[in-house]
Design an enzyme around this catalytic site. Structure first.
Site, PDB file in Angstrom:
ATOM      1  N   LYS A  71      -9.900  46.735  11.234  1.00 49.43           N
ATOM      2  CA  LYS A  71     -10.858  46.885  12.353  1.00 49.43           C
ATOM      3  C   LYS A  71     -12.170  46.171  12.025  1.00 49.43           C
ATOM      4  CE  LYS A  71     -12.761  50.159  15.632  1.00 49.43           C
ATOM      5  NZ  LYS A  71     -12.431  49.252  16.751  1.00 49.43           N
TER       6      LYS A  71
ATOM      7  N   GLY B 104      -2.257  39.615  19.787  1.00 48.68           N
ATOM      8  CA  GLY B 104      -2.984  40.623  19.012  1.00 48.68           C
ATOM      9  C   GLY B 104      -2.177  41.916  18.888  1.00 48.68           C
TER      10      GLY B 104
ATOM     11  N   MET C 298      -2.936  44.862  20.010  1.00 44.01           N
ATOM     12  CA  MET C 298      -2.861  45.522  21.320  1.00 44.01           C
ATOM     13  C   MET C 298      -2.151  44.654  22.340  1.00 44.01           C
ATOM     14  SD  MET C 298      -3.774  48.568  21.288  1.00 44.01           S
ATOM     15  CE  MET C 298      -3.645  48.716  23.067  1.00 44.01           C
TER      16      MET C 298
ATOM     17  N   HIS D   5     -10.519  54.448  10.943  1.00 43.53           N
ATOM     18  CA  HIS D   5      -9.575  53.457  11.471  1.00 43.53           C
ATOM     19  C   HIS D   5      -8.990  52.613  10.348  1.00 43.53           C
ATOM     20  CE1 HIS D   5     -11.403  54.367  15.380  1.00 43.53           C
ATOM     21  NE2 HIS D   5     -10.301  53.844  15.910  1.00 43.53           N
TER      22      HIS D   5
END
Ligand code: NAD
Length: 268
Positions: free
Chosen positions: A158, A10, A12, A154
């Site tokens: 998201k 991902g 992150m 964002h």
């Protein structure tokens, strides 16, 4: 400290692999993705844009957790609940950055936190946690004749709204006012909404482009307005915060901890 990254492929996940590589006192021992993900079997270092680390991405979290001291988890609510059970079984620290958790997910995390330490935050940056402390203070100082609105923006990918950070800031405002956010919260106004109800805490979410994370808490009074804001310029700061949390959490007693605990902001 031996760390596992779940959700390794991902946005992150890749940042976390890099942050572990750069930090002192920890190393990546496993990287986990969900079965069927294209990254399974590839080298975690290469996946994160680093030289080879000799850690192949696996779909077996239980085996990965058995030989680790902690897991860094920025995935999705159902996955995080499953990882919490496995981390508690293995007796390892669980750092949770996943957002969009419903009360049922949080109840499961609390259950797991009786067996192992869990550090959870909707935002792992120093700036936002400091902002939350300021918001709590301002909300406690101003009366309900000051309206509180939380605005966030964002990137277009998201999937949840309002952001975990917006909720964290809303919670700080609610705490300052000594009210329950679940009761005060108003999100997503549209159409004939009627006048604003005093004492509510409003949320507005904007989506677009590649915005990493903008948050503003507005205190709107009669004839004047106070605005407290944070701008995240780079996702790596969340990953660095998660690694910091893991190193802080090593050897802690079971329980649910926050980034305010890690950063020592509770006294503010
Ligand atoms: P993403 O979609 O890019 O990555 C999520 C990864 O998790 C994907 O690769 C997916 O395959 C993997 N995953 C999902 N279920 C899994 C499972 N059961 N087993 C293994 N892997 C699984 O999303 P992202 O942008 O990296 O964000 C992830 C989460 O982190 C979101 O909830 C986001 O809001 C949150 N986030 C939190 C912070 C913070 O500071 N707390 C900062 C940024 C993002």
């Amino acid at each position: 400290m031996r760390l596992v990254v779940v959700g390794a492929a991902g946005r992150m996940g890749r940042m976390l692999i890099r942050a572990i590589d750069q930090a002192q006192g920890c190393r990546l021992v496993a990287a986990v993705e969900r079965p069927g993900n294209a990254a399974i079997g590839s080298d975690a270092g290469v996946l994160a844009g680093l030289p080879t680390l000799g850690v192949a991405v696996t779909s077996d979290p239980a085996a990965a957790f058995a030989a680790a001291d902690g897991v860094l988890d920025f995935t999705a609510p159902d996955a995080t609940v499953a990882f919490a059970g496995l981390a508690a079984d293995a007796g390892i620290l669980h750092v949770v950055g996943t957002t969009g958790m419903e009360p049922a997910h949080l109840a499961k995390l609390e259950e797991a936190a009786r067996r192992t330490p869990i550090i959870r935050s909707g935002n792992m940056s120093l700036g936002v946690n400091l902002l939350a402390a300021l918001v709590r203070k301002v909300a406690a100082t101003l009366g309900t004749d000051w309206d509180i609105e939380v605005v966030e923006m964002h990137h277009r990918m998201k999937v949840d709204a309002p952001s975990g950070t917006a909720v964290l800031l809303g919670e700080a405002a609610a705490e300052g006012r000594n009210v329950d956010l679940a009761k005060a919260r108003v999100a997503g106004r549209d159409g004939i909404t009627g006048a604003r109800e005093a004492g509510t805490i409003g949320f507005a979410a904007l989506r677009g482009g590649t915005v990493v994370g903008d948050h503003k808490v507005i205190f709107a009074g009669a004839g004047e307005r106070l605005e407290l804001a944070h701008v995240a310029e780079d996702r790596s700061l969340f990953a660095q915060g998660a690694v910091k949390a893991a190193l802080w959490g090593k050897g802690r007693a079971p329980g649910l901890y926050s980034m305010a605990d890690v950063l020592g902001l509770d006294a503010l």
